[in-house]
Every structure is written in C-alpha cells, then in structure tokens.
Design a protein around this motif. Structure first.
Motif, PDB file in Angstrom:
ATOM      1  N   GLY A 171     -79.650 -32.061 -39.351  1.00  0.00           N
ATOM      2  CA  GLY A 171     -79.522 -33.338 -39.058  1.00  0.00           C
ATOM      3  C   GLY A 171     -79.806 -33.527 -37.420  1.00  0.00           C
ATOM      4  O   GLY A 171     -80.827 -32.900 -36.959  1.00  0.00           O
ATOM      5  N   ALA A 172     -79.114 -34.101 -36.786  1.00  0.00           N
ATOM      6  CA  ALA A 172     -79.012 -34.508 -35.382  1.00  0.00           C
ATOM      7  C   ALA A 172     -79.020 -32.897 -34.965  1.00  0.00           C
ATOM      8  O   ALA A 172     -78.317 -32.054 -34.952  1.00  0.00           O
ATOM      9  N   SER A 173     -79.891 -32.771 -33.991  1.00  0.00           N
ATOM     10  CA  SER A 173     -80.237 -31.251 -33.327  1.00  0.00           C
ATOM     11  C   SER A 173     -80.566 -31.153 -31.814  1.00  0.00           C
ATOM     12  O   SER A 173     -80.904 -32.269 -31.262  1.00  0.00           O
ATOM     13  N   LEU A 174     -80.259 -30.096 -31.249  1.00  0.00           N
ATOM     14  CA  LEU A 174     -80.597 -29.787 -29.885  1.00  0.00           C
ATOM     15  C   LEU A 174     -81.960 -28.889 -30.147  1.00  0.00           C
ATOM     16  O   LEU A 174     -81.906 -27.812 -30.528  1.00  0.00           O
ATOM     17  N   LEU A 175     -83.051 -29.390 -29.488  1.00  0.00           N
ATOM     18  CA  LEU A 175     -84.151 -28.366 -29.241  1.00  0.00           C
ATOM     19  C   LEU A 175     -83.932 -27.710 -27.884  1.00  0.00           C
ATOM     20  O   LEU A 175     -83.709 -28.580 -26.833  1.00  0.00           O
ATOM     21  N   GLN A 176     -83.735 -26.491 -27.680  1.00  0.00           N
ATOM     22  CA  GLN A 176     -83.301 -25.624 -26.666  1.00  0.00           C
ATOM     23  C   GLN A 176     -84.511 -24.697 -26.094  1.00  0.00           C
ATOM     24  O   GLN A 176     -84.995 -24.059 -27.277  1.00  0.00           O
ATOM     25  N   LEU A 177     -84.678 -24.601 -24.795  1.00  0.00           N
ATOM     26  CA  LEU A 177     -85.462 -23.743 -24.145  1.00  0.00           C
ATOM     27  C   LEU A 177     -84.744 -22.588 -23.486  1.00  0.00           C
ATOM     28  O   LEU A 177     -83.853 -23.167 -22.581  1.00  0.00           O
ATOM     29  N   TYR A 178     -84.631 -21.535 -24.072  1.00  0.00           N
ATOM     30  CA  TYR A 178     -84.242 -20.189 -23.152  1.00  0.00           C
ATOM     31  C   TYR A 178     -85.219 -19.582 -22.453  1.00  0.00           C
ATOM     32  O   TYR A 178     -86.274 -19.100 -23.003  1.00  0.00           O
ATOM     33  N   ALA A 179     -85.123 -19.636 -21.125  1.00  0.00           N
ATOM     34  CA  ALA A 179     -86.135 -18.952 -20.271  1.00  0.00           C
ATOM     35  C   ALA A 179     -85.532 -17.617 -19.578  1.00  0.00           C
ATOM     36  O   ALA A 179     -84.370 -17.601 -19.238  1.00  0.00           O
ATOM     37  N   ASP A 180     -86.145 -16.407 -20.163  1.00  0.00           N
ATOM     38  CA  ASP A 180     -85.464 -15.357 -19.955  1.00  0.00           C
ATOM     39  C   ASP A 180     -84.146 -15.020 -20.438  1.00  0.00           C
ATOM     40  O   ASP A 180     -83.157 -14.733 -19.670  1.00  0.00           O
ATOM     41  N   GLY A 181     -83.738 -15.653 -21.380  1.00  0.00           N
ATOM     42  CA  GLY A 181     -82.417 -15.385 -22.020  1.00  0.00           C
ATOM     43  C   GLY A 181     -81.492 -16.685 -21.618  1.00  0.00           C
ATOM     44  O   GLY A 181     -80.520 -16.756 -22.051  1.00  0.00           O
ATOM     45  N   GLU A 182     -81.784 -17.326 -20.552  1.00  0.00           N
ATOM     46  CA  GLU A 182     -80.807 -18.322 -19.945  1.00  0.00           C
ATOM     47  C   GLU A 182     -81.176 -19.814 -20.664  1.00  0.00           C
ATOM     48  O   GLU A 182     -82.358 -20.272 -20.575  1.00  0.00           O
ATOM     49  N   LEU A 183     -80.381 -20.501 -20.846  1.00  0.00           N
ATOM     50  CA  LEU A 183     -80.460 -21.911 -21.633  1.00  0.00           C
ATOM     51  C   LEU A 183     -81.165 -22.687 -20.095  1.00  0.00           C
ATOM     52  O   LEU A 183     -80.453 -22.897 -19.314  1.00  0.00           O
ATOM     53  N   ALA A 184     -82.381 -22.971 -20.389  1.00  0.00           N
ATOM     54  CA  ALA A 184     -83.081 -23.903 -19.124  1.00  0.00           C
ATOM     55  C   ALA A 184     -83.313 -25.274 -19.584  1.00  0.00           C
ATOM     56  O   ALA A 184     -83.484 -26.162 -18.631  1.00  0.00           O
ATOM     57  N   PHE A 185     -83.120 -25.756 -20.758  1.00  0.00           N
ATOM     58  CA  PHE A 185     -83.567 -27.052 -20.963  1.00  0.00           C
ATOM     59  C   PHE A 185     -83.101 -27.266 -22.541  1.00  0.00           C
ATOM     60  O   PHE A 185     -83.056 -26.457 -23.521  1.00  0.00           O
ATOM     61  N   GLU A 186     -82.686 -28.833 -22.574  1.00  0.00           N
ATOM     62  CA  GLU A 186     -82.301 -29.026 -24.171  1.00  0.00           C
ATOM     63  C   GLU A 186     -82.626 -30.413 -24.059  1.00  0.00           C
ATOM     64  O   GLU A 186     -82.270 -31.497 -23.510  1.00  0.00           O
TER      65      GLU A 186
END
Lengths: 124, 434, 497
Positions: free
Chosen positions: B371-386
């Motif tokens: 359903g509703a979701s978060l597209l997440q970017l992990y940069a070197d293991g850290e959440l950098a963007f969603e």
C-alpha cells in the motif's frame, strides 16, 4: 431518496486510482479517491454513461500489410462498442493511407469518427 | 563487404532505438544510423493497436502505431540513416558492427558509440514448465497479437489466457472483439502483473474472469489443444490438492513475462544484471563496455513506452557525448543496490556526477504489492532520503528523481521500500530531468 | 531417377512397401534403393520422424548394454560404426563426444566393470574404467560424490530428426517414393501370403511389406493376421536447456543402470543444448505424449544425482517421447505367420544407433523371404550439402548472400536461420510441410524464444512456398491447424513474411 455508492477504478492513465462515486437520485453528489480532473470527469461519467475508446483494424488493399489499425477519436458508449466493431469489419480501404485520415465518419450516428492509426504506403 | 563509419549506431528501430538516435543527433552526433531487422520502423508498437500510449510523452492518448508514427516522422525529417530489413550479426568491442540484409549483403560499420535497443522477447511455455501434451494452438500472446492485428488471422475461437501480463489482458479484449470467446485468465501469483486499467477495460468490461493464485497443471490435446487443467496454489505457489478443474479451449495464449533480448550484448561480453536480464549500466546508460549504451526493454522491461523513449534519450545523448569524447571518464565505481522491497533498480551504478547536475533519475520495480510506502535511499548504510508513494505494484515501474545532494559522496547506495506509517498525501511527483 | 515425397497418390504396385517413416523405416528404404526395386514408404503423419524418432535422447550408444548375441548387441555396434561413415554425407549432425557411465559407490563400480566386460564381448572399442579424479577433470560439473566411471570413446550424439530426414532424402534421391498422410487400414493376405496394402489413400499391390511402424507395429502385424508380438509404449520425459548453458557437460553422462532402463541422463545435443531425461513409464495409449509434473520432477531429481547444479531457469522446452517396447530384444525377421511380411519392430533403445544396421539386416531378411535383389547402378550414397549461414565465416556468408539475397534475411533470431535456409528446407526432396518440420530441419523456432518471433513468418513462408493458404499450414500432425481466417478476410490472403 435513492443513494448508491459505486466503487470505480479509473482507467484514464496507468496510475489507476480507485475511488467511490456517490449517486443520489440519478445525480453524482460526491467523488472520493480520484487525484486529477480527468479522473474525476471519468468517474462521474462512468456511473451514468460509461464510454470507451475503440481500436480495431480494417482491411486495406494495395499496401504492404493486409490490415490498417483504426482508432475512435473519442470514447464510444460502452453498449455500442460491438456495433462499431461490426461496422468496421465490413470496411475496406485502399493504400496509400495517411495517419489521421478519417476511415469512417460519424460512425452509426454516434458523432465519433474512426481514423487511421498509421501510414500505409503503396506496395506494387 | 561494405565498410562505413558512424558516430552513433542504434541497434533496433523500435521506440528505444528511434528515441536514442534522435537524441544523439540533437546532442550533436554528426552521423547517426538505425539498424532495424523488420521492414519498417516502430518495433513491437506496430502490433499494439490499442490506445493508452503517449500520455506522458505527448500528453495525448495514442495507439501503438500512432506513437510509433510520431517518432517515425521525426526520424524521417532528420538526416539519420535507417537500414531496414537488416539483422546485426555481431557488435564487437571497439564498435565493429556486422550486419546482413538481402539488398546490401554483409556490411561492417565502425561506430564510435553503440546503443543497444533490441527490445525483449516473451517467456515461453518451456520456461514455466507447464506439463501436458504439445499440441498446436499454444501461442505467446505477442505472437498471437501480431497474427491478429497485422496479418489478419485468428489463433483460435475458445481462448484461455495464462498469465496476467499486459499483453495477455490486451489480447483478451482483442480476441473478444474478433468474435472469440475468452474463457478466463489464470495468474499464478496472488496479484495481477498487468496494469489495473487493463484489468478493468479488458476483462471486467467483458465479464472475463481473472483467477489469481491459479496455476495451469496440464495442457491437453494431441493435434490441436482441447483444454487445460488448472489448480489453486498456496502462498508458496504449491498446488493445493483437490482443487483441480478442467477448462475446454482451442487456444492457449501465454503472457508470462518478458525477457530482454540481449544475445548481442552477451556475445560481446557485457556484464548483465541477473534480475533484470539487461546490462548493468550507469546513469548515462553506459554498459560495462565503454561506448556501448543500452535503453528500453533490452535494458529492463518497461510497462510504459513513454519511459522507454525518455530513457533512450538519455542513452542517445550520452552516446553522442561519448562520440565527441565529452562523456566524463572515471568508471562506474559506485554501486546502487536493490534492497528490501525492491526487485530491480536502474541504473545499477553511478559514474562521477557532472557539475551542475541536480538530481539523478532511478527506475524501480517493487518486489511485491504494497500500500502506501516509503521509497528510501540508504547512503553508506545511513538513511539519506525518503519519499512517500501512494501505492506500490510490481506491475508498475516506480520512477524517482533523487537529489544529488542526498547522494553525496556515498560509495554504496541502497534503495528500499518500507510501509508508510500514515497515508501518503500525493502521488509520486516526477521532477525535471536535469 | 528421383522419387517423390508428400501426400500424393499411391502407385498401383510396389516391389516393397515399408510401413512407417521413422528412422528405422527410412534407413531400410534407403538400403533397398541400392537394388533394382520399386520402393514405397508410407507414413500416416505429414512428415517423417514424428513418432519415437522425433523425441529421444539422440545418442549413438557405444553398445555395452545389450547381452551378447542379441539383435541389439549386434546391430548397435555395427550401427554406431556406420554412422561414423555415413553422417557427414547424409547431412546428419554428429559429434563424437564419447560417453560415461557414472558410478556413485563401490557397488556401482562393480556394475561398471561388468559393463566393460559385456562391452568387450560385444566388440565395443576403447572401453576404460576411470577413477574419480579423471572423471571430475573431464566433467567438472559432475557431483563430487562419485566413485568413478566407464568411459566409452565410441559413444556419440546425433540429431535424430536429421538422421531420419537424411536417410529419407537419400532414399528419395535414389528413387524411393514416400507417401505421407497415408494410414494403413488393412493388409490383404491370400493363401498365407501378402498381396496388397490398403490405406487411406488407396490400395497398393505388393508381395513384400516391411513393418517398421514403431509404436503401431503390433497393430500392423495383426492387420496381416500376425499376433506374434505386442508393443508396450514406454514414455520418457525430457527437459531441454538453452545453448547458453551448453558447457554444463562435455559428454553423455549415464547413471549406472538398473534393470529397467539406462536411467536419467545428462547429455549435450549436437546443436549445443543440454538435456536431462528420460524416465520410463509404461502406458497404454501409443499417442500419449503428455509430460507430467511428477515425471518432470522425477527427472530433475534423477539428473541432480549426477549433476547437482542444474540450470533449471534456462529450460526452453519439455517433451515426452515413447519407446516401442516389445520385449527384451528387437523383433527382427520374417513373420512366423504371413509370407512376405517382415518385421523391424520393438525397436527401443538403441534403435536410433542401430537404424542403419537394421537397414542392412532387413535386406538380408527380405532376400531370405524371396525378394529378388539385383544391385542398381547409379546409387548415390550422399545428399548435397546444405549451407548453414550461422556456421560459416564472414566471407562465406557474404558469398551466400551475393548468390541468393534470401540468405541476407534472418528469420529466426535465436538460432540465426535465414529465409534461404527455410526455403531450401521446404523445397528439398524430403521437404518440410509443417512448422515443426521446418523447425526440426533448420532449427527455426528451436531456440530460446521457441518460435515467438519467427513462428508467424515461418508460417507465411510455408504458405508461399507450398502454394497453400496460411490457414492450411499445420504445426505437425494432419489435424494440428494453427490459424483461422478472420471473419472478413479471405483465407487466400498472403501474409507479410
């Protein structure tokens, strides 16, 4: 007072929003779940007089291919789709054909033209 | 054997090849060539006579041939060379392309840049290992589509469709229009692989039942197919005992997936993504072979041609820049991984970003419906963007522009999909390609 | 004097009628054309090799399996040797890969040693026992849990379909007539001797009938009043893998056999694919070629015992073949009941290997039965070579296209098959009449897309070259129609090849 809630799946674009249309005494009163104006217009129409674009082929002679794809320029009432298809089944055209050329004007008096979807050039 | 040279050669004259060639020419490539094996441009679009193409690209709803026509006109009005009825036999490192055609025989072209745009092919019955006999009347949906829409022959009158990919859904309606009885669509997964709009306007409009979570366990018939046996499957896709039933039919159409047609790339030794079946590329759509680019369904299978055209334009521009020696060197050092919830991501690696670039566009496929979701970017293991997504379906490609500042200098990028805590406000917004 | 091929009329008489256009019948017909005889072969399907000959392992067995003194033992070793001489001239793809019988433990090593002894008794050349290291060096993908193997250097692989076509074409070039879509409905016997064969295409008078009807040979014998043997169809399922994994094995890998069959093998094909199979299930219906979920799972499990890492994701097709089992040995010789009827029946494995030797043996059987044999001058033992575009170097390819532009149009992308090759396959003396006939002759549609792209085009080319409507083109059997006309389009309309 008759109140009916229709679950409508929008088909205007590939996002495919789903929503609800409430009809009270034959009039659309509320629409929820649709995210653009085209979708709202589609949903309102879908519960009252559903229409669809129609695409099919007609026979073409003198070209490199035996068939010409055609498309309705506007949606056709859903319950007249097969009438349109039967009409087009009997249509035959000659190459050359230019994309956009009208193949059948005002099909069945519905006020909708069918146009050629591609060019077909003459092959000797 | 003729020998010629070009700045950019697109292998394939479908939507990807045409868009790549046009973009390359526009970006300054002097000599551009499209090699197409059919006798006309347009590729598979020419048999997709239904409407629904081009809403994004042309802001108008076109048929497949209509969409192709727009690009064919643009190619015709350019000075791009087009070789039709010509098959590429090999495209070797260094840009040596050997092709053959009835008119010109064997020809060798030296290309400074090559864009792979060969499209995809359909998965077959063999690939899904459906037991039973091997009668006539079992076709891939695309092969049947060509016969019905371009040649004017019907593959049968009582039809069962296996798999709920878009071509299968479209063919359900098409066969109905041609007077055939479409008995049902059977999908092994618990969700459809086609676009929702196609389920509505191709199945529901005509009362064609869609059976989710059902697998074909046998095909019957000695000469011509006479029917199939179907069973329910559980969540592990195992057959549920005592759920088998037979459906009589004289035609089975398979719509069980598409596979990039990558044999030329494989033969040239380029590195492939085992999940997409296409090349590993960077943001320029350059493959592991310098000067070889890829775009469209040969890179990863798309659901919308509009995205194909856009992606191919990226590849075409990059190919032109490579031809002029202007594409940044330095190698695709940074890896982009598909993490939890994501099945594929393209590009799979990043080359050094150009100065002034604000964002990088990524294309994703979800691993499962959410359903509703978060597209997440992990940069070197850290959440950098969603970013919030209203709904996630494996059948619909997710496209997102990721701001360069969020990517930073990270060497390992991983995208994930997580359930959104609340309800997302807006549909995925697409930013401008910088 | 060239013969004919196709669904034409029957001649009124023939010196010999061969019933069945499998590899055995075609090899026999070819052997008979060495003599001054009118040879007629009749086949119920539209093409040769549509029964057991189209769906089998494609292996030329070395010959260590059969008990010494049996027909199988004699004909296998002789047949394998004949192929080595014949294959190239007849256009039969053959690769001398050798074969290995893999033993998993000490007990199986004993069995393998017995096989070597039996092979030596049968005259099989070069048999060796290999230890584990030697085996793994030759076949790195074999399970590390093996004890050793029997190496048979004379084992080889062929294309069983092109073997049949090669024999058939050569028979036709030497004057044989092959009439297809012709099913036997009766055999006239007068005073205990054959006088005619009745078919769906009429009656042909003859004194000699060769029963090479494969799965139906028991039924054919009974039509002539002979119930001396019964055929038991034994089904075997196969999975074929893409050429991209063709390096999985280098040679034919058998497990150590048990009493019923040679077991599930993993083997290359002459076209660069790999297959696994077959299992062995007795069935009743001689036309039942359905694969089953259980059967396919079984052959996967069996094959994994030899090669654990099977690339199942690269499977391109599954199929089942039927063996015509009549007992322990082949049924070769005159009917014990009916004069003029001779049998080449019950030809299960190693039937493909034995076929050319069966041809020779049947000539002797017929001579003993009273057929007059006078050698014919002008027997041509070979077929003209057919160029394969894909296998040639660039200058040779360029020369082909210059000579015939249709070599420049690639119809089958997966296997790089050109239109000229397809046309040649249709127009050849034993030409393709069906889509599968094209596929089996030139491999258009045999690749990873299984005809998804080229199927419609091959259909169009068949219609054009045969002068028939598209709607009359068939997949393989007489009733395997492919396309119907659209309501508004005439059936005679051509299509865009």
């Amino acid at each position: 007072m008759a109140r009916v809630v229709h679950a409508i799946q929008c088909i205007v674009c590939p996002i495919g929003c789903g929503g609800e249309v409430t009809v009270e005494d034959g009039t659309v009163t509320t629409l929820t779940g649709f995210t653009c104006n085209k979708g709202l217009a589609y949903a309102a129409k879908e519960v009252v007089s559903p229409k669809r674009m129609v695409t099919t082929t007609v026979r073409v002679s003198g070209g490199g291919l035996p068939l010409l794809p055609v498309v309705s320029v506007a949606p056709v009432p859903k319950d007249r789709i097969f009438d349109c298809l039967n009409l087009l089944r009997g249509v035959s055209v000659m190459a050359p054909i230019a994309e956009g050329e009208i193949v059948v004007a005002d099909a069945l008096g519905l006020g909708v033209d069918f146009r050629a979807a591609r060019d077909i050039s003459v092959v000797q | 054997m003729r020998e010629l040279s070009y700045d950019v050669v697109a292998i394939g004259g479908g939507p990807a090849g045409m868009a790549a060639a046009l973009a390359a020419r526009e970006a300054g490539a002097e000599r551009v060539l499209i090699i197409e094996r059919d006798r006309e441009l347009g590729g598979i679009l020419q048999q997709c006579i239904h409407n629904g193409f081009g809403l994004r690209r042309f802001e108008e709803e076109l048929t497949g041939p209509g969409y192709a026509h727009r690009y064919i006109e643009m190619v015709r009005n350019s000075d791009i060379d087009v070789w039709l009825d010509t098959t590429v036999l090999a495209a070797e490192p260094g840009g040596v392309i050997t092709s053959v055609s009835p008119q010109a025989g064997l020809q060798v072209v030296r290309a400074t840049s090559v864009v792979y745009a060969m499209g995809c092919r359909e998965r077959t019955r063999g690939a899904i290992r459906t037991p039973g006999s091997r009668p006539a009347g079992v076709f891939t949906a695309g092969a049947a589509q060509r016969m019905v829409n371009m040649e004017g022959y019907l593959p049968g009158k009582e039809v069962v469709i296996v798999g709920s990919g878009d071509i299968g859904l479209i063919m359900a309606r098409r066969m109905t229009f041609e007077g055939a009885k479409v008995k049902a669509v059977f999908e092994i997964m618990p969700y459809s692989n086609g676009l929702t709009r196609n389920i509505v306007q191709c199945l529901e409009d005509f009362g064609i039942p869609l059976y989710l979570g059902h697998s074909v366990t046998a095909i019957h018939g000695k000469d011509r197919v006479t029917g199939i046996t179907v069973s329910q499957v559980n969540e592990k896709l195992e057959i549920v005992p005592d759920t088998a039933f037979d459906v009589a039919c004289d035609c089975v159409l398979l719509s069980v997936g598409l596979i990039p047609e990558n044999e030329l790339g494989r033969a040239a030794g380029l590195m492939l993504d085992p999940i997409t079946g296409g090349a590993l590329v960077d943001q320029f759509r350059q493959t592991s072979l310098p000067g070889f680019f890829a775009a469209g369904n040969v890179l990863h299978v798309h659901d919308l041609v509009d995205w194909v055209s856009e992606e191919a334009a990226i590849a075409g521009r990059s190919a032109a820049r490579h031809a002029r020696g202007e594409l940044p060197e330095g190698g695709a050092a940074r890896q982009v991984a598909a993490g939890e919830g994501i099945r594929t991501v393209v590009p799979q690696r990043l080359s050094p970003l150009e100065p002034g670039k604000m964002s990088v566009r990524f294309y994703f496929r979800a691993a499962r419906p959410m359903g509703a979701s978060l597209l997440q970017l992990y940069a070197d293991g850290e959440l950098a963007f969603e970013r919030k997504l209203r709904i996630v379906k494996p059948s619909e490609m997710i496209v997102a522009d990721i701001p360069v500042r969020k990517i930073g200098a990270a060497t390992k990028l991983e995208f994930r999909l997580a359930p959104a805590p609340g309800k997302a406000e807006t549909e995925e917004e697409i930013g401008e390609e910088a | 004097m060239t013969g004919t091929f196709g669904a034409g009329p029957l001649p009124a008489t023939a010196d010999v009628v061969v019933i069945g256009g499998g590899v055995v019948g075609c090899a026999i017909a070819r052997e008979l054309t060495r003599f001054e005889l009118s040879v007629l072969l009749i086949e119920r399907a539209p093409d040769v090799a549509t029964g057991t000959s189209k769906a089998n392992s494609g292996i030329l067995h070395a010959g260590f399996d059969a008990d010494p003194g049996t027909w199988k033992a004699k004909l296998n070793v002789r047949g394998a040797r004949l192929y080595a001489d014949l294959a190239e001239g007849l256009g039969i793809p053959r690769k001398a890969t050798g074969s290995l019988v893999v033993a998993k433990d000490a007990g199986q090593m004993d069995t393998v040693a017995d096989l070597r002894q039996r092979g030596r008794d049968n005259g099989v050349p070069g048999l060796e026992i290999w230890n584990r290291d030697r085996l793994l060096a030759h076949e790195p993908n074999v399970s590390p849990e093996v004890a050793g193997a029997l190496w048979a250097p004379s084992g080889a692989i062929v294309c069983p379909f092109l073997a049949t076509v090669g024999f058939a074409e050569n028979a036709i070039r030497n004057g044989a007539r092959i009439v297809t879509e012709c099913a036997v409905t009766g055999i006239d016997v007068v005073g205990g001797a054959i006088t005619a064969v009745c078919t769906t295409r009429g009656r042909v008078a003859t004194r000699f009938v060769v029963n090479a009807a494969g799965l139906h040979s028991g039924a054919v014998a009974r039509l002539a009043g002979d119930d001396s043997f019964t055929i038991r169809p034994r089904r075997g399922e196969y999975i074929l893998f893409d050429r991209s994994v063709g390096q999985l094995v280098n040679t034919v890998l058998f497990p150590t056999p048990d009493k019923v069959s040679k077991g599930i093998l993993v083997a290359p094909t002459v076209h660069g694919n790999v297959f696994i199979g077959p299992d062995a299930v007795d069935i009743d219906d001689p036309d039942d070629r359905e694969t089953t979920a259980g059967g396919l799972a079984g052959i996967v499990a069996g094959a994994r015992r030899i090669v654990p890492a099977l690339p199942l994701g690269t499977a391109i097709t599954e199929f089942a073949g039927l063996r015509a089992a009549a007992g322990k040995d082949f049924v070769i010789g005159p009917s014990p009941v009916t004069r003029g009827l001779v049998h080449a029946a019950g030809i299960q494995s190693p039937g493909l290997t034995s076929a050319p030797a069966i041809g020779e043996a049947m000539v002797e059987v017929l001579a003993e039965a009273g057929l007059k044999l006078r050698p014919r001058a002008g027997f041509v033992p070979v077929n003209p070579a057919k160029p394969r575009f894909h296998d040639l170097d660039r200058p040779a390819q360029a020369a082909l296209v210059a000579a015939d532009p249709l070599y420049g149009r690639v119809i089958c992308r997966c296997e790089t098959i050109t239109e000229a090759e397809i046309v040649a396959a249709i127009l050849s003396p034993c030409g393709a009449r069906t889509v599968d006939g094209v596929k089996r002759r030139v491999r258009a549609g045999a690749g990873r897309c299984q005809g998804g792209f080229c199927g419609p085009r091959v259909t169009a080319i068949l219609a054009r070259e045969l002068g028939i409507p598209v709607t009359a083109v068939r997949k393989d059997s007489a009733d395997s129609w492919l396309f119907l006309p659209r309501a508004d389009i005439g059936a005679a309309e051509g299509i865009h090849a």
